[in-house]
Design a protein around this motif. Structure first.
Motif, PDB file in Angstrom:
ATOM      1  N   ALA A  26       0.833  -1.207   0.000  1.00  7.71           N
ATOM      2  CA  ALA A  26       0.000   0.000   0.000  1.00  7.71           C
ATOM      3  C   ALA A  26       0.868   1.258   0.000  1.00  7.71           C
ATOM      4  CB  ALA A  26      -0.929  -0.014   1.211  1.00  7.71           C
ATOM      5  N   LEU A  27       1.914   1.252   0.797  1.00  6.92           N
ATOM      6  CA  LEU A  27       2.816   2.404   0.860  1.00  6.92           C
ATOM      7  C   LEU A  27       3.571   2.568  -0.457  1.00  6.92           C
ATOM      8  CD1 LEU A  27       4.300   1.948   4.451  1.00  6.92           C
ATOM      9  CD2 LEU A  27       2.666   3.686   3.720  1.00  6.92           C
ATOM     10  N   HIS A  28       4.048   1.473  -0.994  1.00  8.45           N
ATOM     11  CA  HIS A  28       4.835   1.540  -2.221  1.00  8.45           C
ATOM     12  C   HIS A  28       3.968   1.986  -3.402  1.00  8.45           C
ATOM     13  CE1 HIS A  28       8.607   0.770  -4.239  1.00  8.45           C
ATOM     14  NE2 HIS A  28       7.990   0.108  -5.197  1.00  8.45           N
ATOM     15  N   GLY A  29       2.721   1.531  -3.384  1.00  2.00           N
ATOM     16  CA  GLY A  29       1.816   1.941  -4.445  1.00  2.00           C
ATOM     17  C   GLY A  29       1.547   3.433  -4.435  1.00  2.00           C
ATOM     18  N   GLU A  30       1.515   4.014  -3.250  1.00  6.18           N
ATOM     19  CA  GLU A  30       1.255   5.449  -3.109  1.00  6.18           C
ATOM     20  C   GLU A  30       2.526   6.282  -3.304  1.00  6.18           C
ATOM     21  OE1 GLU A  30      -0.690   9.059  -2.302  1.00  6.18           O
ATOM     22  OE2 GLU A  30      -1.602   7.075  -2.539  1.00  6.18           O
ATOM     23  N   LEU A  31       3.644   5.822  -2.763  1.00  3.36           N
ATOM     24  CA  LEU A  31       4.856   6.630  -2.705  1.00  3.36           C
ATOM     25  C   LEU A  31       5.878   6.316  -3.797  1.00  3.36           C
ATOM     26  CD1 LEU A  31       5.340   6.462   1.171  1.00  3.36           C
ATOM     27  CD2 LEU A  31       4.548   8.434  -0.132  1.00  3.36           C
ATOM     28  N   GLY A  32       5.833   5.116  -4.355  1.00  2.61           N
ATOM     29  CA  GLY A  32       6.828   4.741  -5.353  1.00  2.61           C
ATOM     30  C   GLY A  32       8.192   4.534  -4.719  1.00  2.61           C
ATOM     31  N   PRO A 191      10.899 -11.518   4.513  1.00  2.85           N
ATOM     32  CA  PRO A 191      12.059 -12.029   3.777  1.00  2.85           C
ATOM     33  C   PRO A 191      13.241 -11.092   3.994  1.00  2.85           C
ATOM     34  CG  PRO A 191      10.114 -11.934   2.362  1.00  2.85           C
ATOM     35  CD  PRO A 191       9.754 -11.209   3.622  1.00  2.85           C
ATOM     36  N   HIS A 192      14.418 -11.644   4.242  1.00  2.93           N
ATOM     37  CA  HIS A 192      15.594 -10.817   4.501  1.00  2.93           C
ATOM     38  C   HIS A 192      16.160 -10.323   3.174  1.00  2.93           C
ATOM     39  CE1 HIS A 192      16.520 -12.115   8.906  1.00  2.93           C
ATOM     40  NE2 HIS A 192      15.244 -11.804   8.701  1.00  2.93           N
ATOM     41  N   ASP A 193      15.543  -9.259   2.697  1.00  2.00           N
ATOM     42  CA  ASP A 193      15.859  -8.701   1.395  1.00  2.00           C
ATOM     43  C   ASP A 193      16.253  -7.231   1.557  1.00  2.00           C
ATOM     44  OD1 ASP A 193      14.501  -7.056  -1.108  1.00  2.00           O
ATOM     45  OD2 ASP A 193      15.477  -8.919  -1.739  1.00  2.00           O
ATOM     46  N   VAL A 194      17.437  -6.867   1.101  1.00  2.00           N
ATOM     47  CA  VAL A 194      17.963  -5.516   1.291  1.00  2.00           C
ATOM     48  C   VAL A 194      17.050  -4.463   0.667  1.00  2.00           C
ATOM     49  CG1 VAL A 194      19.864  -3.939   0.712  1.00  2.00           C
ATOM     50  CG2 VAL A 194      20.362  -6.247   1.520  1.00  2.00           C
ATOM     51  N   HIS A 195      16.594  -4.717  -0.557  1.00  2.00           N
ATOM     52  CA  HIS A 195      15.746  -3.737  -1.234  1.00  2.00           C
ATOM     53  C   HIS A 195      14.424  -3.542  -0.491  1.00  2.00           C
ATOM     54  CE1 HIS A 195      14.043  -1.371  -4.475  1.00  2.00           C
ATOM     55  NE2 HIS A 195      12.996  -2.156  -4.487  1.00  2.00           N
ATOM     56  N   LEU A 196      13.822  -4.630  -0.048  1.00  2.00           N
ATOM     57  CA  LEU A 196      12.565  -4.542   0.706  1.00  2.00           C
ATOM     58  C   LEU A 196      12.762  -3.739   1.986  1.00  2.00           C
ATOM     59  CD1 LEU A 196       9.621  -5.393   1.392  1.00  2.00           C
ATOM     60  CD2 LEU A 196      10.593  -7.482   2.420  1.00  2.00           C
ATOM     61  N   PHE A 197      13.809  -4.050   2.746  1.00  2.00           N
ATOM     62  CA  PHE A 197      14.056  -3.348   4.007  1.00  2.00           C
ATOM     63  C   PHE A 197      14.354  -1.871   3.758  1.00  2.00           C
ATOM     64  CE2 PHE A 197      15.505  -7.165   6.818  1.00  2.00           C
ATOM     65  CZ  PHE A 197      14.264  -7.750   6.632  1.00  2.00           C
ATOM     66  N   ASN A 198      15.101  -1.597   2.704  1.00  2.00           N
ATOM     67  CA  ASN A 198      15.430  -0.218   2.349  1.00  2.00           C
ATOM     68  C   ASN A 198      14.160   0.583   2.066  1.00  2.00           C
ATOM     69  OD1 ASN A 198      16.008   2.076   0.624  1.00  2.00           O
ATOM     70  ND2 ASN A 198      18.062   1.274   0.314  1.00  2.00           N
ATOM     71  N   GLU A 199      13.341   0.070   1.169  1.00  2.00           N
ATOM     72  CA  GLU A 199      12.127   0.785   0.773  1.00  2.00           C
ATOM     73  C   GLU A 199      11.121   0.871   1.925  1.00  2.00           C
ATOM     74  OE1 GLU A 199      11.359   2.503  -1.755  1.00  2.00           O
ATOM     75  OE2 GLU A 199      12.873   1.996  -3.237  1.00  2.00           O
TER      76      GLU A 199
END
Length: 229
Positions: A26-32, A191-199
């Motif tokens: 939801a956040l990513h969809g709104e904020l990119g 999931p321990h994913d750098v990109h996911l945690f970053n965003e």
């Protein structure tokens, strides 16, 4: 633990993973994409993580620019710089004498453990590297996790006052939850994913500043409004 209790625990973990991933979507969809951390190098991120303690990013940018203009933004160059001169250059970041000392402590650690080479630490696990960073005087949990995630590209979830505020208002955590427990709230199920945690961390900060402010919650227009139930 009984079989029934074990099944409930697994179900709760799965439910939390789904909830957090749905909130992220939801956040990513709104904020990119947030494209954090704004820096030209991993070392610049490391320096910025110390300078940003108890101040806003605009002040950090001014301090880093002072270092860049004098071609000082390199590990050995900063180590060779007298501490009082370093303090004067990072003055815009506030608490400059304290931060100069903390930054020097971090540089001495980096030089001692890896000769100021990021690749020299590739063999260390996340937990080992985190434990090492936390031995540096002036490097707390949030700063260590920021350095791990953004500079070392390790999947260490960064939590802060913004995280605490948002997830407490959604009744998912207690307001006085300890840092490690709040970090585990994410680390244990995602999931321990750098990109996911970053965003995810970037979206949390942006949401707290725009909608879930300290003085007022603008829930009606917040991307997380559907999760209030």
């Amino acid at each position: 633990m009984s079989a029934a209790a074990g099944k409930r625990k697994v179900k709760n973990i799965m439910n939390r993973e789904k909830l957090l991933l749905d909130m992220f979507s939801a956040l990513h969809g709104e904020l990119g994409s947030s494209n954090w951390w704004p820096a030209d190098s991993a070392f610049e991120i490391m320096v910025g993580a110390v300078l940003t303690q108890n101040t806003n990013w605009k002040n950090v940018e001014k301090a880093i620019q002072n270092l860049k203009q004098r071609n000082l933004l390199a590990p050995q160059t900063l180590l060779d710089l007298p501490q009082d001169e370093l303090a004067a250059l990072i003055r815009p970041a506030g608490y400059y004498n304290v931060k100069a000392k903390r930054l020097r402590n971090l540089l001495l650690w980096f030089d001692d453990i890896a000769s100021c080479s990021f690749s020299a630490l590739d063999h260390m696990s996340l937990d080992e590297l985190r434990a090492q960073l936390l031995t540096v005087n002036g490097i707390g949990q949030e700063t260590a996790d920021s350095i791990l995630l953004y500079a070392f590209k390790r999947p260490s979830f960064v939590v802060d006052a913004y995280t605490r505020r948002i997830f407490n208002r959604h009744s998912l955590i207690e307001e006085d939850i300890m840092y490690e427990d709040l970090r585990d709230f994410f680390m244990d199920v995602l999931p321990h994913d750098v990109h996911l945690f970053n965003e995810f961390h970037a979206h949390i900060v942006r949401t707290a500043k725009k909608w879930c402010t300290k003085s007022k919650a603008l829930c009606e227009t917040c991307p997380l409004r559907s999760f209030l139930e």
